[in-house]
Write a protein that holds these residues in place. Structure first.
Motif, short mmCIF file in Angstrom:
data_model
loop_
_atom_site.label_atom_id
_atom_site.label_comp_id
_atom_site.label_asym_id
_atom_site.label_seq_id
_atom_site.Cartn_x
_atom_site.Cartn_y
_atom_site.Cartn_z
N PHE A 105 0.81 -1.21 0.00
CA PHE A 105 0.00 0.00 0.00
C PHE A 105 0.85 1.27 0.00
O PHE A 105 0.38 2.34 0.35
CB PHE A 105 -0.97 0.04 1.19
CG PHE A 105 -1.81 -1.19 1.32
CD1 PHE A 105 -2.87 -1.43 0.45
CD2 PHE A 105 -1.53 -2.14 2.30
CE1 PHE A 105 -3.64 -2.57 0.57
CE2 PHE A 105 -2.29 -3.28 2.41
CZ PHE A 105 -3.36 -3.50 1.54
N LYS A 106 2.13 1.15 -0.40
CA LYS A 106 3.02 2.30 -0.52
C LYS A 106 3.50 2.42 -1.96
O LYS A 106 3.52 1.45 -2.70
CB LYS A 106 4.22 2.17 0.43
CG LYS A 106 3.86 2.08 1.90
CD LYS A 106 3.28 3.38 2.42
CE LYS A 106 3.01 3.29 3.91
NZ LYS A 106 2.45 4.55 4.47
N GLN A 142 12.06 -5.96 -15.54
CA GLN A 142 10.61 -6.10 -15.44
C GLN A 142 10.07 -5.08 -14.44
O GLN A 142 10.51 -5.02 -13.29
CB GLN A 142 10.22 -7.51 -15.00
CG GLN A 142 8.71 -7.72 -14.92
CD GLN A 142 8.35 -9.13 -14.46
OE1 GLN A 142 9.23 -9.91 -14.13
NE2 GLN A 142 7.07 -9.44 -14.45
N ILE A 143 9.13 -4.27 -14.89
CA ILE A 143 8.47 -3.28 -14.05
C ILE A 143 7.01 -3.70 -13.95
O ILE A 143 6.30 -3.73 -14.97
CB ILE A 143 8.61 -1.86 -14.62
CG1 ILE A 143 10.08 -1.50 -14.77
CG2 ILE A 143 7.90 -0.85 -13.73
CD1 ILE A 143 10.31 -0.14 -15.41
N LEU A 144 6.55 -4.02 -12.76
CA LEU A 144 5.23 -4.59 -12.57
C LEU A 144 4.50 -3.83 -11.47
O LEU A 144 5.04 -3.61 -10.39
CB LEU A 144 5.34 -6.07 -12.21
CG LEU A 144 4.03 -6.81 -11.92
CD1 LEU A 144 3.13 -6.82 -13.15
CD2 LEU A 144 4.32 -8.23 -11.44
N ALA A 145 3.26 -3.42 -11.79
CA ALA A 145 2.36 -2.82 -10.80
C ALA A 145 1.05 -3.57 -10.89
O ALA A 145 0.25 -3.35 -11.81
CB ALA A 145 2.17 -1.33 -11.07
N GLU A 146 0.83 -4.48 -9.94
CA GLU A 146 -0.34 -5.35 -10.02
C GLU A 146 -1.64 -4.64 -9.68
O GLU A 146 -2.71 -5.03 -10.15
CB GLU A 146 -0.15 -6.56 -9.10
CG GLU A 146 1.03 -7.44 -9.49
CD GLU A 146 1.18 -8.63 -8.56
OE1 GLU A 146 0.43 -8.67 -7.56
OE2 GLU A 146 2.04 -9.48 -8.83
N GLY A 191 -1.94 -0.98 -9.49
CA GLY A 191 -1.83 0.47 -9.64
C GLY A 191 -1.26 0.84 -10.99
O GLY A 191 -1.24 0.05 -11.94
N ASP A 192 -0.78 2.08 -11.08
CA ASP A 192 -0.25 2.63 -12.33
C ASP A 192 1.27 2.69 -12.26
O ASP A 192 1.87 2.68 -11.19
CB ASP A 192 -0.81 4.03 -12.58
CG ASP A 192 -2.33 4.03 -12.67
OD1 ASP A 192 -2.87 2.97 -13.05
OD2 ASP A 192 -2.95 5.05 -12.34
N ILE A 193 1.86 2.80 -13.45
CA ILE A 193 3.29 3.03 -13.61
C ILE A 193 3.45 4.36 -14.33
O ILE A 193 2.88 4.56 -15.41
CB ILE A 193 3.97 1.90 -14.40
CG1 ILE A 193 3.88 0.58 -13.63
CG2 ILE A 193 5.43 2.25 -14.67
CD1 ILE A 193 4.46 -0.59 -14.39
N GLN A 194 4.18 5.26 -13.73
CA GLN A 194 4.32 6.61 -14.27
C GLN A 194 5.80 6.94 -14.42
O GLN A 194 6.57 6.76 -13.48
CB GLN A 194 3.64 7.63 -13.36
CG GLN A 194 3.72 9.07 -13.87
CD GLN A 194 3.02 10.04 -12.94
OE1 GLN A 194 2.46 9.63 -11.93
NE2 GLN A 194 3.04 11.32 -13.29
N ALA A 195 6.17 7.40 -15.62
CA ALA A 195 7.53 7.86 -15.90
C ALA A 195 7.47 9.30 -16.33
O ALA A 195 6.79 9.64 -17.31
CB ALA A 195 8.18 6.99 -16.97
#
Length: 290
Positions: free
Chosen positions: A186-187, A207-211, A213-217
């Motif tokens: 939850f962080k 590998q960048i994984l967000a199960e 939530g979102d991924i923001q660059a």
């Protein structure tokens, strides 16, 4: 010899009396001697009484003195002790089941010297903090597993998880090598380089994984995705390209208002929008590529 001479000799011998010589100390000398003997006896008794009192107070026994006991393994000290001078010992340990407390009004210093009397390892615990100096620092668990190790070459964290709970996270001035970077449940996980570049390298893949939530660059200049030998796949139900520039059609083209556009690519790789028509209008609206 005549009778007169014999009579005179007898008279001379009878007139001489025997002398008596007295041997010993008499008078004031005798009194002074008795006084000094009495004073010496008093001093002996006082000294003996003080010696017995000191032995009683200090608790002198055959095994030691007071809380200090002499054993086969060394000295055994019970209770609190205060050392006014440096203490040199091969081993210091507490009684079984009791803690060992080292207390000082200023600091507690532990120095390790080599054969040349040179300082090689030092541990200082003072009011300003704890400082350690040495060639290597190791922290191991009760089972002997390495938890932390530091030397001139590298710092190794052998624990299964390294948690950084600071509000600003962790700051690294150089590279960091790790197989897994993960935030707490939850962080949010944030990788940021405020004034320099951020590189992520791996020989077999990243590998960048967000199960959940979102991924923001986010970057100030350019965001570049490059694949040298493979391809870049964007696999999603919906792909949104926001704020793409819109190419303007030539005056001879249609000027009707449309809400349907096509995505065009310039030779330099730049994307832009062009109003859709019966055919491709990218060539008509390619003024964006100039």
């Amino acid at each position: 010899m005549t009778q007169e001479q014999c009579t005179h000799r007898n008279n001379v011998q009878s007139s001489e009396k025997p002398h008596v010589y007295k041997v010993g100390i008499y008078g004031w000398r005798k009194r002074c001697l008795y006084f000094f003997v009495l004073l010496l006896m008093i001093l002996i008794l006082v000294n003996l009484a003080l010696t017995i009192w000191i032995l009683k107070v200090m608790n002198f026994t055959i095994d030691g003195m007071g809380n200090l006991r002499i054993t086969e393994k060394g000295l055994k000290l019970e209770g609190d002790s205060e050392f006014l001078q440096p203490l040199y010992a091969k081993e210091i340990q507490s009684r079984p089941g009791s803690p060992l407390l080292l207390q000082s009004s200023k600091n507690v210093s532990i120095n390790i010297l080599n054969g040349k009397n040179q300082l090689v390892t030092q541990l200082i615990a003072g009011s300003s903090g704890v400082r350690a100096r040495g060639k290597m620092l190791e922290v191991k668990s009760s089972t002997g597993k390495l938890l932390f190790s530091a030397d001139d070459q590298e710092v190794v964290v052998g624990a299964e998880r390294l948690r950084v709970t600071g509000a600003e996270g962790a700051v690294f001035s150089n590279s960091v090598e790790t197989p897994h970077v993960r935030a707490e449940p939850f962080k949010e996980l944030r990788l940021e380089s405020p004034t320099r570049s951020l590189y992520m390298e791996a020989p077999k893949g990243i590998q960048i994984l967000a199960e959940a939530g979102d991924i923001q660059a986010t970057c100030r200049s350019d965001l570049r995705l490059e694949s040298k030998d493979g391809e870049i796949n964007l696999d999603a139900r919906r792909i949104r390209l926001l704020r793409l520039p819109e190419g303007k059609a030539s005056p001879s083209g249609t000027t009707s208002r449309q809400t349907v556009y096509e995505v065009c690519v310039c030779p330099n790789g730049k994307l832009f929008l062009s109003q859709a028509g019966t055919g491709s209008t990218c060539q008509i609206s390619n003024n964006v590529c100039l």
